[in-house]
Design a protein around this motif. Structure first.
Motif, mmCIF file in Angstrom:
data_model
loop_
_atom_site.group_PDB
_atom_site.id
_atom_site.type_symbol
_atom_site.label_atom_id
_atom_site.label_comp_id
_atom_site.label_asym_id
_atom_site.label_seq_id
_atom_site.Cartn_x
_atom_site.Cartn_y
_atom_site.Cartn_z
ATOM 1 N N LYS A 1 0.845 -1.198 0.000
ATOM 2 C CA LYS A 1 0.000 0.000 0.000
ATOM 3 C C LYS A 1 0.882 1.250 0.000
ATOM 4 O O LYS A 1 1.882 1.322 0.696
ATOM 5 C CB LYS A 1 -0.888 0.035 1.244
ATOM 6 N N ILE A 2 0.466 2.236 -0.780
ATOM 7 C CA ILE A 2 1.129 3.538 -0.793
ATOM 8 C C ILE A 2 0.409 4.430 0.218
ATOM 9 O O ILE A 2 -0.817 4.565 0.180
ATOM 10 C CB ILE A 2 1.078 4.189 -2.195
ATOM 11 N N VAL A 3 1.172 5.021 1.119
ATOM 12 C CA VAL A 3 0.639 5.977 2.092
ATOM 13 C C VAL A 3 1.194 7.341 1.689
ATOM 14 O O VAL A 3 2.388 7.604 1.799
ATOM 15 C CB VAL A 3 1.059 5.612 3.529
ATOM 16 N N ASP A 4 0.306 8.201 1.196
ATOM 17 C CA ASP A 4 0.712 9.506 0.680
ATOM 18 C C ASP A 4 -0.441 10.488 0.783
ATOM 19 O O ASP A 4 -1.508 10.218 0.219
ATOM 20 C CB ASP A 4 1.163 9.368 -0.785
ATOM 21 N N PRO A 5 -0.320 11.547 1.533
ATOM 22 C CA PRO A 5 0.851 11.961 2.297
ATOM 23 C C PRO A 5 0.796 11.410 3.729
ATOM 24 O O PRO A 5 -0.269 11.070 4.240
ATOM 25 C CB PRO A 5 0.701 13.483 2.340
ATOM 26 N N TYR A 6 1.974 11.332 4.347
ATOM 27 C CA TYR A 6 2.083 11.034 5.773
ATOM 28 C C TYR A 6 2.928 12.158 6.370
ATOM 29 O O TYR A 6 4.065 12.364 5.965
ATOM 30 C CB TYR A 6 2.742 9.679 6.041
ATOM 31 N N TYR A 7 2.333 12.903 7.309
ATOM 32 C CA TYR A 7 2.991 14.081 7.859
ATOM 33 C C TYR A 7 3.755 13.732 9.136
ATOM 34 O O TYR A 7 3.251 13.016 10.000
ATOM 35 C CB TYR A 7 1.961 15.171 8.152
ATOM 36 N N VAL A 8 4.983 14.246 9.209
ATOM 37 C CA VAL A 8 5.840 14.037 10.370
ATOM 38 C C VAL A 8 6.347 15.391 10.853
ATOM 39 O O VAL A 8 6.790 16.221 10.051
ATOM 40 C CB VAL A 8 7.043 13.120 10.022
ATOM 41 N N THR B 1 4.574 8.935 18.847
ATOM 42 C CA THR B 1 5.306 8.136 17.862
ATOM 43 C C THR B 1 4.651 8.105 16.482
ATOM 44 O O THR B 1 5.306 7.773 15.502
ATOM 45 C CB THR B 1 5.481 6.701 18.370
ATOM 46 N N ALA B 2 3.386 8.456 16.412
ATOM 47 C CA ALA B 2 2.691 8.439 15.125
ATOM 48 C C ALA B 2 3.100 9.603 14.237
ATOM 49 O O ALA B 2 3.161 9.458 13.017
ATOM 50 C CB ALA B 2 1.177 8.469 15.343
ATOM 51 N N SER B 3 3.402 10.756 14.842
ATOM 52 C CA SER B 3 3.642 11.919 13.990
ATOM 53 C C SER B 3 4.821 12.789 14.405
ATOM 54 O O SER B 3 5.096 13.777 13.734
ATOM 55 C CB SER B 3 2.382 12.789 13.938
#
Length: 186
Positions: free
Chosen positions: A33-40, A116-118
């Motif tokens: 799976k592509i995860v886009d966007p994921y913000y950090v 830890t998620a972001s």
């Protein structure tokens, strides 16, 4: 164990500042799976300490926190500056700046991650013991901090009454209380 690590395909900074960087990642999961966007959110390492004076009083601070719009009772702490060569050096600096107290002994209690998620950073936790007031506070231009001394039993009651709300500070306090109990100091 199942391999669960994501592969970073691309990363783009959308905001950069002295205290915070925000990036947008594109990732691939092991299942394809592509995860886009994921913000950090990127922050420097943080430090905090339960600080005990020579006579066993806890050195607390009160300051306004814009994030939740309240003045809070907290333990001393802050962020590592680029010139800090270690978390211990950063913690000693923060203690001196915020409280005016110097501590001959810092005991490392471990590290925790705020989110830890972001967020990418850790908080290094300490127990500072034997503190003596050696100078006046040296606060940053945006800091207004009141130093509050209290017995350890009062701090324990504040925790039980849910009066300390900063989760990273509560965690450090709990580790410090466990350490003091283990050492027979409580």
């Amino acid at each position: 164990m199942i391999h669960m690590d994501w592969k970073l395909l691309s990363s783009e900074y959308i905001y950069r500042d002295q205290w915070l960087n925000a990036r947008k990642d594109k990732c691939l999961t092991p299942q394809g799976k592509i995860v886009d966007p994921y913000y950090v959110l990127e922050y420097n390492t943080w430090v905090n300490a339960v600080a005990l004076t020579e006579d066993g009083q806890v050195v607390m601070i009160r300051q306004y926190r814009q994030g939740i719009g309240k003045t809070l009772l907290e333990i001393p702490g802050g962020t590592m500056d680029p010139e800090d060569v270690s978390p211990e050096v950063a913690m000693r600096r923060e203690l001196l700046e915020e409280t005016g107290y110097d501590f001959p002994e810092l005991i490392y209690l471990g590290e925790v991650a705020a989110n830890t998620a972001s967020s990418n950073n850790y908080t290094k936790m300490f127990l500072a013991v034997g503190g003596r007031k050696v100078q006046e506070q040296q606060l940053d231009h945006n800091e207004e901090i009141e130093v509050v001394l209290m017995p350890l039993a009062t701090l324990q009651q504040l925790i039980l009454d849910n009066k300390i709300v900063h989760s990273l500070h509560v965690t450090c306090i709990m580790y410090a209380l466990l350490h003091l109990q283990k050492m027979g100091m409580k």
